[in-house]
Design a protein around this motif. Structure first.
Motif, PDB file in Angstrom:
ATOM      1  N   VAL A 170       0.832  -1.202   0.000  1.00 57.16           N
ATOM      2  CA  VAL A 170       0.000   0.000   0.000  1.00 57.16           C
ATOM      3  C   VAL A 170       0.869   1.256   0.000  1.00 57.16           C
ATOM      4  CG1 VAL A 170      -1.735   1.281   1.290  1.00 57.16           C
ATOM      5  CG2 VAL A 170      -1.870  -1.202   1.168  1.00 57.16           C
ATOM      6  N   SER A 171       1.904   1.283   0.852  1.00 59.57           N
ATOM      7  CA  SER A 171       2.749   2.486   0.919  1.00 59.57           C
ATOM      8  C   SER A 171       3.541   2.672  -0.368  1.00 59.57           C
ATOM      9  CB  SER A 171       3.696   2.419   2.120  1.00 59.57           C
ATOM     10  OG  SER A 171       4.644   1.397   1.940  1.00 59.57           O
ATOM     11  N   ILE A 172       3.964   1.572  -0.969  1.00 62.93           N
ATOM     12  CA  ILE A 172       4.708   1.667  -2.228  1.00 62.93           C
ATOM     13  C   ILE A 172       3.780   2.176  -3.327  1.00 62.93           C
ATOM     14  CG2 ILE A 172       5.860   0.338  -4.043  1.00 62.93           C
ATOM     15  CD1 ILE A 172       6.960  -1.468  -1.871  1.00 62.93           C
ATOM     16  N   SER A 173       2.583   1.608  -3.410  1.00 57.33           N
ATOM     17  CA  SER A 173       1.673   2.019  -4.481  1.00 57.33           C
ATOM     18  C   SER A 173       1.197   3.449  -4.281  1.00 57.33           C
ATOM     19  CB  SER A 173       0.492   1.052  -4.594  1.00 57.33           C
ATOM     20  OG  SER A 173      -0.276   1.079  -3.419  1.00 57.33           O
ATOM     21  N   GLN A 174       1.159   3.920  -3.026  1.00 61.04           N
ATOM     22  CA  GLN A 174       0.764   5.306  -2.758  1.00 61.04           C
ATOM     23  C   GLN A 174       1.758   6.274  -3.407  1.00 61.04           C
ATOM     24  OE1 GLN A 174      -1.996   6.615  -1.295  1.00 61.04           O
ATOM     25  NE2 GLN A 174      -1.161   8.567  -1.920  1.00 61.04           N
ATOM     26  N   SER A 175       3.058   6.000  -3.236  1.00 58.23           N
ATOM     27  CA  SER A 175       4.053   6.900  -3.825  1.00 58.23           C
ATOM     28  C   SER A 175       3.992   6.826  -5.350  1.00 58.23           C
ATOM     29  CB  SER A 175       5.463   6.583  -3.315  1.00 58.23           C
ATOM     30  OG  SER A 175       5.879   5.331  -3.789  1.00 58.23           O
ATOM     31  N   ASN A 176       3.668   5.633  -5.899  1.00 58.67           N
ATOM     32  CA  ASN A 176       3.511   5.503  -7.339  1.00 58.67           C
ATOM     33  C   ASN A 176       2.305   6.281  -7.840  1.00 58.67           C
ATOM     34  OD1 ASN A 176       5.726   4.064  -7.989  1.00 58.67           O
ATOM     35  ND2 ASN A 176       4.649   2.254  -8.706  1.00 58.67           N
ATOM     36  N   THR A 177       1.212   6.282  -7.058  1.00 54.22           N
ATOM     37  CA  THR A 177       0.013   7.040  -7.428  1.00 54.22           C
ATOM     38  C   THR A 177       0.341   8.526  -7.466  1.00 54.22           C
ATOM     39  OG1 THR A 177      -1.324   5.365  -6.318  1.00 54.22           O
ATOM     40  CG2 THR A 177      -2.413   7.425  -6.830  1.00 54.22           C
ATOM     41  N   ASN A 178       1.069   9.006  -6.454  1.00 56.40           N
ATOM     42  CA  ASN A 178       1.485  10.410  -6.420  1.00 56.40           C
ATOM     43  C   ASN A 178       2.311  10.743  -7.651  1.00 56.40           C
ATOM     44  OD1 ASN A 178       0.221  10.567  -3.978  1.00 56.40           O
ATOM     45  ND2 ASN A 178       2.075  10.753  -2.758  1.00 56.40           N
ATOM     46  N   LYS A 179       3.216   9.843  -8.011  1.00 59.89           N
ATOM     47  CA  LYS A 179       4.090  10.046  -9.169  1.00 59.89           C
ATOM     48  C   LYS A 179       3.255  10.143 -10.447  1.00 59.89           C
ATOM     49  CE  LYS A 179       7.461   7.314 -11.694  1.00 59.89           C
ATOM     50  NZ  LYS A 179       8.274   6.105 -11.675  1.00 59.89           N
ATOM     51  N   GLU A 180       2.309   9.205 -10.614  1.00 61.33           N
ATOM     52  CA  GLU A 180       1.461   9.183 -11.811  1.00 61.33           C
ATOM     53  C   GLU A 180       0.604  10.448 -11.904  1.00 61.33           C
ATOM     54  OE1 GLU A 180       1.926   6.980 -14.159  1.00 61.33           O
ATOM     55  OE2 GLU A 180       3.369   5.968 -12.870  1.00 61.33           O
ATOM     56  N   GLU A 181       0.024  10.869 -10.772  1.00 61.66           N
ATOM     57  CA  GLU A 181      -0.812  12.072 -10.767  1.00 61.66           C
ATOM     58  C   GLU A 181       0.015  13.306 -11.138  1.00 61.66           C
ATOM     59  OE1 GLU A 181      -3.329  12.723  -7.325  1.00 61.66           O
ATOM     60  OE2 GLU A 181      -3.706  10.577  -7.181  1.00 61.66           O
ATOM     61  N   ALA A 182       1.224  13.393 -10.581  1.00 65.22           N
ATOM     62  CA  ALA A 182       2.098  14.529 -10.871  1.00 65.22           C
ATOM     63  C   ALA A 182       2.472  14.543 -12.360  1.00 65.22           C
ATOM     64  CB  ALA A 182       3.347  14.470 -10.005  1.00 65.22           C
TER      65      ALA A 182
END
Length: 193
Positions: A140-152
């Motif tokens: 979950v924590s790893i995918s959260q940072s990936n989601t932030n990256k994708e949104e940015a």
């Protein structure tokens, strides 16, 4: 077979070192990560991995045991040999490799010279469960940072920035600050673009 070598550092380059141990000079291949961690002192200890092939016995050295373990894990993947595993550890920090595998980030692994899409996917498929368990990572924590990256990234594209340039800028920010929010990633990327 040879767990570590401790001795006097005779020669060093970004790709290998020679360590004098009891009058014998050992030629040891290293990654750029290990090279960056080499101490200025003459005495040195490297954790090693001996690769035995029919035409050569090759020593690989690492400043940290954890890097050696990641190297050995990478070797277990079909299509990744010692050269590519060393290139991976030279291109990315060991922690970044672990996070990329744990999060299923094919793009990061594929960005390494010599690794294609299939090999990157195979590495993730073969090692993801092992990495998550071994390094006690939370998907979950790893995918959260990936989601932030994708949104940015999508926000920067909407603003009209070149996708490749935006990806480079965002990757660097996420690498340096894995916990960065979408807003801070975008703000820092705008400064760098």
């Amino acid at each position: 077979m040879i767990a570590h070598i401790q001795g006097r550092l005779i020669e060093k380059t970004p790709t290998d070192v020679i360590i004098d141990c009891g009058g014998v000079g050992y030629h040891i291949n290293i990654s750029l990560h290990t090279y960056s961690l080499l101490p200025d002192s003459e005495n040195i200890k490297l954790y090693t991995y001996l690769q035995v092939k029919e035409d050569a016995h090759t020593l690989f050295g690492f400043m940290q045991k954890s890097e050696r373990e990641i190297f050995k894990m990478l070797l277990s993947v079909s299509g990744i040999g010692a050269g590519i595993a060393r290139t991976m550890l030279s291109s990315l920090e060991p922690k970044q490799i672990v996070n990329a595998i744990g999060s299923g980030d094919v793009g990061t692994i594929q960005s390494i010279k010599g690794i294609g899409t299939k090999t990157a996917q195979r590495a993730i498929l073969d090692l993801k469960d092992k990495v998550l368990k071994l390094y006690d990572l939370d998907e979950v924590s790893i995918s959260q940072s990936n989601t932030n990256k994708e949104e940015a990234l999508s926000a920067l594209e909407v603003l009209g920035f070149n996708k490749k340039l935006a990806e480079r800028a965002v990757d660097k920010i996420v690498r340096d600050q894995p916990d960065a929010t979408v807003e801070s990633i975008i703000k820092q990327a705008l400064k760098n673009l």
